[in-house]
Each structure stands twice: as C-alpha cells, then as structure tokens.
Motif scaffolding. Structure first.
Motif, PDB file in Angstrom:
ATOM      1  N   GLY A  16       0.819  -1.196   0.000  1.00 51.78           N
ATOM      2  CA  GLY A  16       0.000   0.000   0.000  1.00 51.78           C
ATOM      3  C   GLY A  16       0.860   1.255   0.000  1.00 51.78           C
ATOM      4  N   TYR A  17       0.193   2.394  -0.003  1.00 52.75           N
ATOM      5  CA  TYR A  17       0.892   3.677  -0.056  1.00 52.75           C
ATOM      6  C   TYR A  17       0.842   4.395   1.289  1.00 52.75           C
ATOM      7  N   SER A  18       1.925   5.106   1.574  1.00 52.35           N
ATOM      8  CA  SER A  18       1.928   6.078   2.659  1.00 52.35           C
ATOM      9  C   SER A  18       1.804   7.434   1.979  1.00 52.35           C
ATOM     10  N   VAL A  19       0.688   8.139   2.222  1.00 47.04           N
ATOM     11  CA  VAL A  19       0.422   9.355   1.446  1.00 47.04           C
ATOM     12  C   VAL A  19       0.249  10.590   2.328  1.00 47.04           C
ATOM     13  N   ALA A  20       0.681  11.707   1.775  1.00 44.54           N
ATOM     14  CA  ALA A  20       0.366  13.021   2.322  1.00 44.54           C
ATOM     15  C   ALA A  20      -0.793  13.567   1.493  1.00 44.54           C
ATOM     16  N   ILE A  21      -1.810  14.127   2.155  1.00 41.71           N
ATOM     17  CA  ILE A  21      -2.989  14.614   1.446  1.00 41.71           C
ATOM     18  C   ILE A  21      -3.130  16.117   1.646  1.00 41.71           C
ATOM     19  N   GLY A  22      -3.408  16.820   0.556  1.00 44.54           N
ATOM     20  CA  GLY A  22      -3.620  18.265   0.643  1.00 44.54           C
ATOM     21  C   GLY A  22      -3.554  18.899  -0.732  1.00 44.54           C
ATOM     22  N   ASN A  23      -3.649  20.216  -0.783  1.00 49.26           N
ATOM     23  CA  ASN A  23      -3.579  20.925  -2.065  1.00 49.26           C
ATOM     24  C   ASN A  23      -2.147  21.230  -2.481  1.00 49.26           C
ATOM     25  N   PHE A  24      -1.247  21.376  -1.517  1.00 54.39           N
ATOM     26  CA  PHE A  24       0.182  21.584  -1.782  1.00 54.39           C
ATOM     27  C   PHE A  24       0.409  22.753  -2.748  1.00 54.39           C
ATOM     28  N   THR A  51      -3.597  14.846  -4.135  1.00 58.98           N
ATOM     29  CA  THR A  51      -3.979  16.243  -4.259  1.00 58.98           C
ATOM     30  C   THR A  51      -5.127  16.364  -5.252  1.00 58.98           C
ATOM     31  N   PHE A  52      -5.531  17.588  -5.542  1.00 56.72           N
ATOM     32  CA  PHE A  52      -6.746  17.808  -6.331  1.00 56.72           C
ATOM     33  C   PHE A  52      -6.504  18.843  -7.428  1.00 56.72           C
ATOM     34  N   PHE A  88      -1.109  11.258  -6.972  1.00 54.96           N
ATOM     35  CA  PHE A  88      -2.510  11.024  -7.292  1.00 54.96           C
ATOM     36  C   PHE A  88      -3.179  12.394  -7.406  1.00 54.96           C
ATOM     37  N   GLU A  89      -3.305  12.890  -8.625  1.00 58.23           N
ATOM     38  CA  GLU A  89      -3.883  14.211  -8.868  1.00 58.23           C
ATOM     39  C   GLU A  89      -5.358  14.006  -9.227  1.00 58.23           C
ATOM     40  N   LEU A  90      -6.201  13.985  -8.199  1.00 60.72           N
ATOM     41  CA  LEU A  90      -7.599  13.622  -8.389  1.00 60.72           C
ATOM     42  C   LEU A  90      -8.381  14.751  -9.058  1.00 60.72           C
ATOM     43  N   PRO A  91      -9.137  14.449 -10.117  1.00 60.67           N
ATOM     44  CA  PRO A  91      -9.944  15.493 -10.759  1.00 60.67           C
ATOM     45  C   PRO A  91     -11.061  15.947  -9.829  1.00 60.67           C
TER      46      PRO A  91
END
Length: 310
Positions: A16-24, A51-52, A88-91
């Motif tokens: 699995g992934y260890s992820v940082a989440i945010g807009n950055f 991110t998004f 992961f650049e989520l739309p």
C-alpha cells in the motif's frame, strides 16, 4: 514518479501507499514537512501525494480573483524533485465534491488508491460540504483500517507557514520572507509570448509571460533568475523583471516582462521559469519614455550589483 489523474485502474502496491494529502499549493516548508512525515512512516512502502485539480477553492469560487501560487505542472515538477513514488492528482469535479466523507475514505483512499498510512494537517477537511475531519480519520485508525499521522503546523519565528501567508507576503512584495518560507525562490513558470516589442525599441528587449492562472505578486520591479525549462538543464540567466499592467502605456492586463542581461536569443514559445530574488521598487507611471529609460537603466544597475552577490 508515477502520475495518476484518475482513481481507476491504479496498480495495487503490495504494502500500500503512505500518502500526504492536501492541495500543496506553493510547496512551502509546511508541505515539505508533511511529505517527509509520510516518508518516515512508510514502513518501506511506496510514498505518495494525494492532491486535487483544480484546487477545490477554484472549483467552488470560479469568479473570484486568482489565488493559486503555482500551476499544476509546477507542483508536479517540485513533487518529482522531492522523490515521491506516486502523485494522485484527483480530478475535482461534481462527483468528487458530492462524495460523502466516508465514501472518500473507503472508496477512493482504501479501495482505489490502496492507502495504508495517511498524513494530514490538523485542520484537514474533506467530503461533501467539508464534513469530513481528522476525527473521522481517527475512527478508521481505531478500526485498524489505516494508520494516521497528524502533522503539526510548521512555524518560522513563531508564525505558521501556510499558503495564505505566502499569498499575503507576495502581495506585499516581501520576497525575502517568501524565500524563507519556501526554502527557495518563488517561481513563475510560463510560456514566452509575443508582446508589443516596446522594450526592444527602448533598448531593453524583454520576454513576456502572462499571469492568467496564478496569483499576481505586488506590481513592481524585481531582481530575477531565469531558466529555460524546455531546453532541459541550462545555465541560470540573470535579469530585471517588471510585474504589472504597464500603466505608462495605459494597459491593464497583468504580466511579467523580463530583460535578460547579456542575452539576445529568441525565446518565443519556450517554457521558462522566472525566480523572484528581491523586490526593488513599486510600479510607476512615467511622463515620458525618456524618464522610463533612465529609470530602467538605474534599475538594471541596482539589480546586476545585487545578483552578483547571490
């Protein structure tokens, strides 16, 4: 760095992934610290950033003034530099905006992205109407569905480093403070466009880059470094930049014009990166081109002396 712009058909990582989440947005020291925490808590699994795009604020407030500190391409370049395994650049669209917080965790993070460890800031909100919070994420950790790390706010001299503070400082022309919060120069990236060629007629030929997609720093003159991104690795060029709306000529579309010292190549259509080193003076309106030329000569002398010491 792998880049995924959809949650579908993402290869499953064994651990699995260890992820940082945010807009950055801006990739300041606070963002960098969150990514490092994700790396430190990865247990040798792959490290990612979720991110998004577009920025949720951009999606919900389409008619508001430009606020983004960097384009998605610039953010991607910096994330690649930080050595993460996957972006992961989520739309960010209506389906994601209307997803319940629980569905975002269970469907997007756990099922589709195969996330095992999450790093977020203490004020992180997500899901429809921003109803999801750190408290909900903690409940999933309690159920042992994921591991959670809450990053403490990153501070310099007692003040939290954030994208909103960066925007404030750029608006003030406080470039030294911006550099401190980024641990690098603030960069404006864009394609060189054909302008009115007035600078050439004045003896100061400039390259022109539009400021349509990102925040406009304080109008004025800056000392800058320039790199030509489309040529791969090139030497760093030096120059004097004017950010503003060319009031002497009665035009009001913000852009950045750069006179590059000791350089006379054609850069139309090239992608360049302009690094703001120091704010020199505010934008002025001149009564004549003679006054403008005299001031430009003075600015260039000041900037060359300054950049000699950088």
């Amino acid at each position: 760095m792998l880049v995924f712009k959809s949650i579908e058909n993402i290869p499953k990582e064994n651990k699995g992934y260890s992820v940082a989440i945010g807009n950055f947005d801006g990739m300041h020291l606070g963002h960098q610290s969150v990514i490092e925490i994700a790396r430190e808590n990865s247990n040798n699994s792959s490290v990612g950033v979720v991110t998004f795009e577009p920025h949720p604020r951009q999606y919900f407030q389409k008619n508001n003034p430009k606020f983004r500190l960097m384009k998605s391409e610039t953010r991607k370049r910096f994330l690649n530099y930080f050595g993460i395994d996957a972006l992961f650049e989520l739309p960010f669209d209506s389906s994601l905006a209307n997803l319940s917080p629980e569905d975002f965790i269970e469907t997007v993070l756990l099922e589709k992205l195969n996330v095992k460890n999450i790093v977020v800031g203490p004020d992180f909100r997500f899901g429809k109407n921003r109803e999801g919070s750190v408290k909900l994420l903690k409940s999933y950790q309690d159920k042992r569905k994921l591991s959670l790390c809450i990053a403490k706010p990153f501070k310099i001299a007692g003040r939290v480093v954030s994208s909103s503070v960066l925007r404030e400082k750029l608006g003030e022309g406080s470039i030294i403070e911006v550099t401190r919060m980024l641990s690098r120069y603030y960069e404006i990236e864009g394609m060189v466009e054909k302008g009115f060629q007035r600078g050439r007629n004045l003896g100061f030929p400039t390259i022109n880059v539009g400021l349509r997609d990102t925040i406009v720093p304080k109008h004025g003159v800056y000392a800058v470094f320039i790199n030509i991104l489309t040529h791969g690795k090139t030497k760093t060029l030096r120059g004097a930049a004017s950010v503003g709306s060319r009031p002497t000529y009665g035009e009001y579309e913000p852009n950045i014009e750069v006179f590059i010292f000791d350089f006379d190549e054609n850069l139309y259509g090239e992608n360049v990166c302009i690094s703001l080193v120091e704010f020199i003076r505010p934008e002025l309106k001149f009564n004549s081109e003679k006054e403008l030329i005299a001031q430009m000569q003075s600015d260039c002398e000041t900037i060359e002396n300054l950049l000699d010491n950088e």
